[in-house]
Design a protein around this motif. Structure first.
Motif, PDB file in Angstrom:
ATOM      1  N   ARG A 135     -38.505   3.759  36.924  1.00 61.30           N
ATOM      2  CA  ARG A 135     -37.787   3.082  35.860  1.00 61.30           C
ATOM      3  C   ARG A 135     -37.079   1.810  36.339  1.00 61.30           C
ATOM      4  N   LEU A 139     -37.693  -1.831  34.794  1.00 59.74           N
ATOM      5  CA  LEU A 139     -36.613  -2.665  34.280  1.00 59.74           C
ATOM      6  C   LEU A 139     -36.664  -4.062  34.883  1.00 59.74           C
ATOM      7  N   ALA A 196     -34.333   0.189  30.848  1.00 58.18           N
ATOM      8  CA  ALA A 196     -35.728  -0.123  31.174  1.00 58.18           C
ATOM      9  C   ALA A 196     -36.578  -0.167  29.910  1.00 58.18           C
TER      10      ALA A 196
END
Length: 493
Positions: A135, A139, A196
């Motif tokens: 994640r 992001l 994210a």
């Protein structure tokens, strides 16, 4: 850009940059940035830092990337190159992510650095990194690629065709959707995961806007986005990330799912079996919540994309679904005990927004929605919302005003089947201007107006009728002018 465009000026830097000491002077800040960048640049050639030392320097550097003031060394070719190499050429993912946080803020603060990053050839590596099932990587690299959609010459076609950018985006959204369930039995996603998701949705929106040739692939995210939107906990106020980004992302995916129109298809993700109304009801619930919470000025920016989405969904909704939307969004007959638009229902609030003087985009979008819900028929439109709310939209779009509406206005009567459609509901006569059942209209007030009030009212009516005549849409006789011609005005001494 179209409805739902993202404003870079509103992006928050706090995501990657903790606050620097308050007493830090600007000239000292520039010297410290120069010192740190020199060490990091030398390290790329000599590898003289241990991983913890390198990571500590990047973390310290991050504290100074909160404003463009006295941060010049970061925005040079060498500065961008140094951060890019640490971000994408490092063997340590910890180092890579710390450097990417610095790089993302640099790209946000100074637009010219984005083209430098493109010229260095690193967008390909950002697209490759987006394939990671992580994640934080999602992001950072979604944010970097999103920023590259502004102020660069980058052609994302190569990233789509050779590095499966659309597939990476779709896969990341699918992963997020698995964290949501209608039962609520799963733990809600943490803040990092939600951030994210927001970055991925922003990237998806811009790419679908600028590269429509890849819509058929990007649209495979629609089922997952719809699932998240239906299952996510709605905060108060409701229109905030990631809900706003979920709505925006759907705007360009509505009609182009899998390259098929899906007009009455069982496979359209917007109308899934066994509950084909679940997504529509969610959209309407969010809208209802929003119009009760925000001011009209706030709704102008926040709610217009949602209204636009409802219009697009209604356009290709199956024939048995359209009446459900009409019932939910148009005034019901039970509201006709008073003039339409005066109750507290969603339909009445939409009517009032259709006349908002401070929200022109929303006003147009809501009026268009109500007109489309009326099957784009002017007579049905006037009957559904009343001529008072319909007239402005009809005139500004050069649509013919039903004659029975103006007849009903001036005489309270109309003739023929068309007139009955406008002035009758469930066998009861209605006022075509206000939409109220006539027998429920209040009796005329017995309070006498003063002579001064009568003069002001006469002047107001004269101006209103002259404006109506000037449109040329309808032919009306100004009652004030007629009274003067008939000699019924008394001259004052």
């Amino acid at each position: 850009m179209a409805d739902g465009d993202f404003d870079l000026a509103n992006e928050e830097l706090s995501l990657f940059s903790p606050a620097a000491p308050a007493a830090f002077y600007l000239h000292a800040k520039e010297r410290e940035i120069t010192r740190l960048m020199d060490i990091l640049e030398l390290d790329l050639e000599e590898k003289n830092l241990l991983p913890p030392q390198r990571n500590a320097l990047l973390t310290e550097l991050k504290t100074y990337i909160r404003s463009i003031d006295d941060a010049g060394p970061l925005f040079t070719y060498d500065g961008v190159k140094t951060l890019s190499r640490h971000s994408f050429d490092s063997n340590s993912m910890v180092t890579s992510r710390e450097a990417a946080k610095c790089l993302a803020n640099v790209l946000l603060l100074e637009g010219k650095t984005r083209q430098i990053f493109v010229d260095l050839g690193y967008p390909v590596k950002a697209a490759q990194r987006l394939k990671n099932d992580n994640r934080e990587d999602e992001l950072l690299n979604s944010r970097i690629l999103f920023l590259l959609t502004y102020d660069t010459t980058l052609d994302f076609s190569q990233l789509f065709d050779e590095y499966q950018l659309a597939e990476s985006i779709n896969q990341n959204i699918v992963r997020h959707s698995k964290s949501y369930s209608k039962s609520g039995r799963r733990d809600p996603p943490n803040a990092s995961s939600t951030q994210a998701l927001s970055e991925t949705l922003k990237l998806l929106f811009n790419l679908s806007q600028y590269y429509p040739q890849y819509l058929s692939t990007l649209a495979r995210s629609a089922p997952s986005i719809l699932k998240i939107l239906c299952c996510i906990h709605l905060a108060t106020p409701v229109l905030q990330p990631p809900v706003t980004y979920l709505v925006n992302a759907l705007l360009n995916l509505s009609v182009n799912y899998d390259d098929k129109p899906h007009k009455d298809s069982d496979h359209n993700p917007y109308f899934p079996k066994p509950d084909q109304y679940c997504n529509i009801d969610r959209f309407i619930s969010i809208l209802d919540n929003a119009v009760r919470t925000y001011t009209e000025e706030q709704l102008e920016t926040l709610a217009t994309p949602l209204v636009t989405l409802l219009r697009k969904v209604f356009e290709f909704a199956p024939s048995h679904v359209r009446p459900h939307m009409q019932t939910a969004l148009l005034p019901s007959n039970s509201e006709r005990s008073q003039p339409l638009g005066q109750s507290n229902t969603l339909a009445s609030r939409l009517l009032r927004l259709s006349n908002s003087p401070v929200a022109p985009s929303l006003r147009e979008s809501v009026s268009s929605l109500l007109f489309e819900l009326s099957d784009k028929d002017a007579t049905s439109f006037v009957r559904n919302v009343g001529y008072g709310f319909a007239s402005g939209f009809l005139m500004t779009h050069d649509l013919p005003v039903p004659a029975s509406a103006t007849e009903g206005w001036s005489t309270g009567q109309s003739s023929g089947d068309l007139g009955e459609k406008l002035t009758s509901v469930d066998g009861k006569e209605i006022n075509p201007v206000t939409g109220q059942i006539r027998e429920m209209e209040p009796e005329a007030s017995e309070v006498e107006m003063t002579e001064e009030e009568k003069e002001r009212e006469a002047e107001r009516l004269f101006v209103l009728f002259e404006r109506l005549k000037a449109t040329g849409v309808v032919s009306v006789k100004n009652p004030v002018e007629q009274t003067m011609q008939e000699g019924r005005f008394e001259e004052l001494d």
